[in-house]
Design a protein around this motif. Structure first.
Motif, PDB file in Angstrom:
ATOM      1  N   GLN A 196       0.633  -0.964   0.084  1.00 18.61           N
ATOM      2  CA  GLN A 196      -0.124  -0.019  -0.054  1.00 18.61           C
ATOM      3  C   GLN A 196       0.665   1.238  -0.237  1.00 18.61           C
ATOM      4  N   SER A 197       1.895   1.155   0.939  1.00 17.53           N
ATOM      5  CA  SER A 197       2.553   2.252   0.868  1.00 17.53           C
ATOM      6  C   SER A 197       3.721   2.202  -0.706  1.00 17.53           C
ATOM      7  N   LEU A 198       4.086   1.613  -0.820  1.00 21.62           N
ATOM      8  CA  LEU A 198       4.930   2.076  -1.697  1.00 21.62           C
ATOM      9  C   LEU A 198       3.629   1.926  -3.615  1.00 21.62           C
ATOM     10  N   SER A 199       2.620   1.985  -3.616  1.00 23.33           N
ATOM     11  CA  SER A 199       1.682   2.000  -4.732  1.00 23.33           C
ATOM     12  C   SER A 199       1.532   3.260  -4.383  1.00 23.33           C
ATOM     13  N   LYS A 200       1.301   4.452  -3.255  1.00 24.38           N
ATOM     14  CA  LYS A 200       0.678   5.307  -3.268  1.00 24.38           C
ATOM     15  C   LYS A 200       2.129   6.811  -3.601  1.00 24.38           C
ATOM     16  N   ALA A 201       3.849   5.949  -2.977  1.00 28.06           N
ATOM     17  CA  ALA A 201       4.067   6.210  -3.172  1.00 28.06           C
ATOM     18  C   ALA A 201       4.800   6.243  -4.956  1.00 28.06           C
ATOM     19  N   LEU A 202       4.405   5.623  -5.164  1.00 24.46           N
ATOM     20  CA  LEU A 202       4.271   5.875  -6.994  1.00 24.46           C
ATOM     21  C   LEU A 202       3.449   6.860  -7.603  1.00 24.46           C
ATOM     22  N   LEU A 203       2.973   7.321  -6.950  1.00 26.16           N
ATOM     23  CA  LEU A 203       1.166   7.817  -8.138  1.00 26.16           C
ATOM     24  C   LEU A 203       2.909   9.854  -8.357  1.00 26.16           C
ATOM     25  N   THR A 204       3.299   9.859  -7.576  1.00 20.43           N
ATOM     26  CA  THR A 204       4.354  11.301  -7.363  1.00 20.43           C
ATOM     27  C   THR A 204       5.352  10.996  -7.077  1.00 20.43           C
ATOM     28  N   SER A 205       6.189   9.877  -7.839  1.00 19.78           N
ATOM     29  CA  SER A 205       7.281   8.879  -8.327  1.00 19.78           C
ATOM     30  C   SER A 205       8.294   9.131  -8.975  1.00 19.78           C
ATOM     31  N   ARG A 206       9.209  10.066  -8.676  1.00 20.65           N
ATOM     32  CA  ARG A 206      10.386   9.684 -10.287  1.00 20.65           C
ATOM     33  C   ARG A 206      11.397   9.180 -10.586  1.00 20.65           C
ATOM     34  N   LEU A 207      10.974   7.946  -9.593  1.00 19.99           N
ATOM     35  CA  LEU A 207      11.441   6.858 -10.062  1.00 19.99           C
ATOM     36  C   LEU A 207      11.645   5.983 -11.751  1.00 19.99           C
ATOM     37  N   THR A 208      12.511   5.913 -12.036  1.00 17.05           N
ATOM     38  CA  THR A 208      12.573   5.535 -13.773  1.00 17.05           C
ATOM     39  C   THR A 208      13.190   3.681 -14.061  1.00 17.05           C
ATOM     40  N   VAL A 209      13.325   3.200 -12.966  1.00 26.28           N
ATOM     41  CA  VAL A 209      13.733   1.740 -12.892  1.00 26.28           C
ATOM     42  C   VAL A 209      13.289   1.179 -11.589  1.00 26.28           C
ATOM     43  N   LEU A 210      12.685   0.124 -11.365  1.00 20.52           N
ATOM     44  CA  LEU A 210      11.935  -0.180  -9.607  1.00 20.52           C
ATOM     45  C   LEU A 210      12.277  -1.726 -10.646  1.00 20.52           C
ATOM     46  N   HIS A 211      12.494  -2.821  -9.241  1.00 19.73           N
ATOM     47  CA  HIS A 211      12.972  -3.772  -9.461  1.00 19.73           C
ATOM     48  C   HIS A 211      12.232  -5.128  -8.059  1.00 19.73           C
ATOM     49  N   LEU A 212      11.775  -5.121  -8.542  1.00 19.46           N
ATOM     50  CA  LEU A 212      10.549  -6.000  -7.051  1.00 19.46           C
ATOM     51  C   LEU A 212      10.385  -7.951  -7.590  1.00 19.46           C
ATOM     52  N   HIS A 213      11.437  -7.847  -7.748  1.00 19.09           N
ATOM     53  CA  HIS A 213      11.777  -9.320  -8.109  1.00 19.09           C
ATOM     54  C   HIS A 213      11.814 -10.589  -6.761  1.00 19.09           C
ATOM     55  N   ASN A 214      10.866 -11.660  -6.694  1.00 22.49           N
ATOM     56  CA  ASN A 214      10.371 -12.527  -5.457  1.00 22.49           C
ATOM     57  C   ASN A 214       9.848 -11.774  -4.992  1.00 22.49           C
ATOM     58  N   ALA A 215       8.567 -10.750  -4.758  1.00 21.32           N
ATOM     59  CA  ALA A 215       8.648 -10.181  -3.498  1.00 21.32           C
ATOM     60  C   ALA A 215       6.955 -10.218  -3.331  1.00 21.32           C
ATOM     61  N   GLN A 216       6.175 -11.698  -3.704  1.00 21.53           N
ATOM     62  CA  GLN A 216       4.516 -12.160  -3.186  1.00 21.53           C
ATOM     63  C   GLN A 216       3.804 -10.793  -3.374  1.00 21.53           C
ATOM     64  N   LEU A 217       3.914 -10.388  -4.942  1.00 20.80           N
ATOM     65  CA  LEU A 217       2.957  -9.820  -5.286  1.00 20.80           C
ATOM     66  C   LEU A 217       1.621  -9.879  -5.928  1.00 20.80           C
ATOM     67  N   SER A 218       1.755 -11.110  -6.324  1.00 20.55           N
ATOM     68  CA  SER A 218       0.476 -11.445  -6.586  1.00 20.55           C
ATOM     69  C   SER A 218      -0.959 -11.621  -6.204  1.00 20.55           C
ATOM     70  N   GLY A 219      -2.002 -11.373  -6.583  1.00 25.60           N
ATOM     71  CA  GLY A 219      -3.553 -10.842  -5.819  1.00 25.60           C
ATOM     72  C   GLY A 219      -3.396  -9.318  -5.663  1.00 25.60           C
ATOM     73  N   LEU A 220      -3.981  -9.025  -4.144  1.00 24.27           N
ATOM     74  CA  LEU A 220      -3.276  -7.664  -4.442  1.00 24.27           C
ATOM     75  C   LEU A 220      -2.864  -6.814  -4.133  1.00 24.27           C
ATOM     76  N   PRO A 221      -1.367  -7.270  -3.563  1.00 24.85           N
ATOM     77  CA  PRO A 221      -0.447  -6.231  -3.934  1.00 24.85           C
ATOM     78  C   PRO A 221      -0.161  -6.080  -5.665  1.00 24.85           C
ATOM     79  N   LEU A 222      -0.403  -6.895  -6.058  1.00 20.52           N
ATOM     80  CA  LEU A 222       0.131  -6.539  -7.045  1.00 20.52           C
ATOM     81  C   LEU A 222      -1.385  -5.978  -8.262  1.00 20.52           C
ATOM     82  N   TYR A 223      -2.612  -5.757  -7.745  1.00 16.43           N
ATOM     83  CA  TYR A 223      -3.697  -4.634  -7.772  1.00 16.43           C
ATOM     84  C   TYR A 223      -3.158  -3.010  -7.877  1.00 16.43           C
TER      85      TYR A 223
END
Length: 449
Positions: A196-223
């Motif tokens: 939740q916190s990462l997703s909200k931060a990405l709304l206004t982020s300036r990041l250009t590259v994001l690596h989230l390997h093996n982060a258990q993202l399936s389901g609600l986190p990916l949503y």
């Protein structure tokens, strides 16, 4: 499950966390106060650049001595690897290549002692992978990196005990930093509050590259992640391998991402379970793009020849996709036959990965027919397939006509149980293929290769 409302998070982000940080700093005789968020966004980087410029004459030796004194104040032993890096590093205008703390144990006091280093220098890369960060230490360290704009690339992978306040500090860093361009957060659980916190931060982020390997993202986190990225216009690369992403809800979300986001250039989904049904969703999203995704990596995703039927429909209309990797999927010769003609009319794909896809000479002959007609493909990977004499002959003949393919990867000729003539012929054909690819590479513009 830890949750907080938007208002709670905002009040904690702008008030409670900076006050705690200010209190900690006052123990050492310093006073650090955070400016309002809008001032951080508009003028903070320039202020820090000016501050560093005023201290540009500082040497790494002086920083090292200051770090040792800071460790003494915090009653902690200096980290030997930090001393070595400061001793051996090269500082150009206050900027240093890397601060590598991978595998070091950084408790709270060790993190606090680092402030003098993060304040004095800017690093191209700070590596905190597997630094055994705990909640308070991680929170303080991320606050410092945010406040001093200490790096453009941060890796905090393999830190599984960061806690809520550390994730909150990371979100603040992502939202406010004007320098941070790449972030790696791999091998950690992104379930519930972290997602939740990462997703909200990405709304206004300036990041250009994001690596989230093996982060258990399936389901609600990916949503939650896709919900933020649908409107994000800064991120260019998203790497999501090894997340057990499935062919149902997850694939639907990824399809939506491709339908609505036109600024993402690279999407890595290797080592998931997108499968044939999931590929249909991805192809539908790709077909609608007139700008956007250029690189799609789908290695080892349980895709079969049935999935190639969906790809066959998309290939003729693709306008943007340049790199497609389907390696380690059981496509077989049948899958190649399905996409052979669509590949002939495709005008965008420049690199095609088909390594370890259960191909034999029959599939190689089909690809040779495609290469004889195609004028765009520049690289084709056929390694770890059973391509032998017949397939190599067809590929060699196709390259007498083809003028675009600059690299064709095939396995070296293995020792043969048959006669020496077969081995020598295959080796000669591989040499001819390499020479013709080299000649094609010389015809391409440098920017194309």
């Amino acid at each position: 499950m830890t949750r907080c409302s938007d208002s709670d998070e905002q009040s904690e982000d702008n008030a409670e966390r900076p006050n705690k940080y200010q209190k900690k700093r006052s123990k050492g005789g310093k006073h650090v106060s955070f400016p309002p968020d809008e001032q951080i966004v508009s003028g903070f980087a320039e202020h820090r650049d000016a501050e560093r410029a005023g201290e540009s004459c500082i040497t790494l030796t002086e920083v090292m001595l200051a770090y040792q004194q800071s460790c003494s104040r915090h009653q902690v032993q200096p980290t030997e690897s930090i001393l070595q890096q400061l001793q051996q590093g090269v500082c150009v205008g206050g900027s240093v290549g890397c601060l590598d703390l991978r595998g070091e144990r950084l408790d709270q006091r060790s993190c606090e002692a680092l402030e003098v280093v993060l304040k004095s220098l800017h690093f191209d890369f700070i590596n905190l992978q597997a630094a055994q960060l705990e909640e308070n230490g991680a929170s303080s360290l991320l606050d410092m990196i945010s406040y001093y704009e200490s790096t453009t690339y941060l890796d905090i992978s393999d830190n599984i005990r960061m806690g809520t306040s550390a994730w909150r500090a990371l979100a603040h860093l992502i939202k406010q930093s004007v320098r941070l361009s790449r972030l790696d957060v791999c091998n950690v659980s992104m379930v519930d509050y972290p997602a939740q916190s990462l997703s909200k931060a990405l709304l206004t982020s300036r990041l250009t590259v994001l690596h989230l390997h093996n982060a258990q993202l399936s389901g609600l986190p990916l949503y939650a992640l896709v919900g933020a990225l649908r409107t994000n216009r800064a991120l260019k690369e998203l790497h999501l391998s090894n997340n057990l992403l499935n062919s149902y809800q997850d694939a639907l979300q990824l399809g939506d991402l491709l339908r609505y986001n036109t600024t993402l250039h690279t999407l890595e989904l290797s080592n998931n379970a997108v499968a044939d049904a999931g590929l249909e969703e991805l192809c539908d999203g790709l077909s609608r793009q007139t700008e956007g995704l250029r690189v799609l990596l789908l290695r080892n995703n349980r895709i079969t020849e049935r999935g190639m039927e969906h790809l066959a429909k998309a290939l003729p209309v693709l306008k943007v996709l340049q790199v497609l990797d389907l390696g380690e999927n059981l496509l077989g010769n049948e899958g190649i036959l399905v996409i052979r003609e669509p590949l002939m009319v495709n005008g965008s794909v420049l690199q095609l990965g088909l390594a370890q896809t259960n191909l034999t000479c029959e599939g190689a002959v089909a690809l040779a027919e495609f290469l004889a007609e195609n004028r765009h493909l520049q690289r084709l990977d056929l390694r770890q397939n059973q391509v032998r004499l017949g397939g190599l002959m067809a590929l060699s003949l196709a390259l007498r006509i083809n003028r675009s393919l600059a690299c064709l990867d095939v396995d070296p000729t293995p020792p043969q149980e048959q006669d020496q003539f077969l081995t020598e012929t295959q080796t000669r054909l591989q040499s001819e293929i390499a020479q013709r690819c080299l000649a094609n590479a010389g015809r391409l513009e440098p920017s194309e290769t």
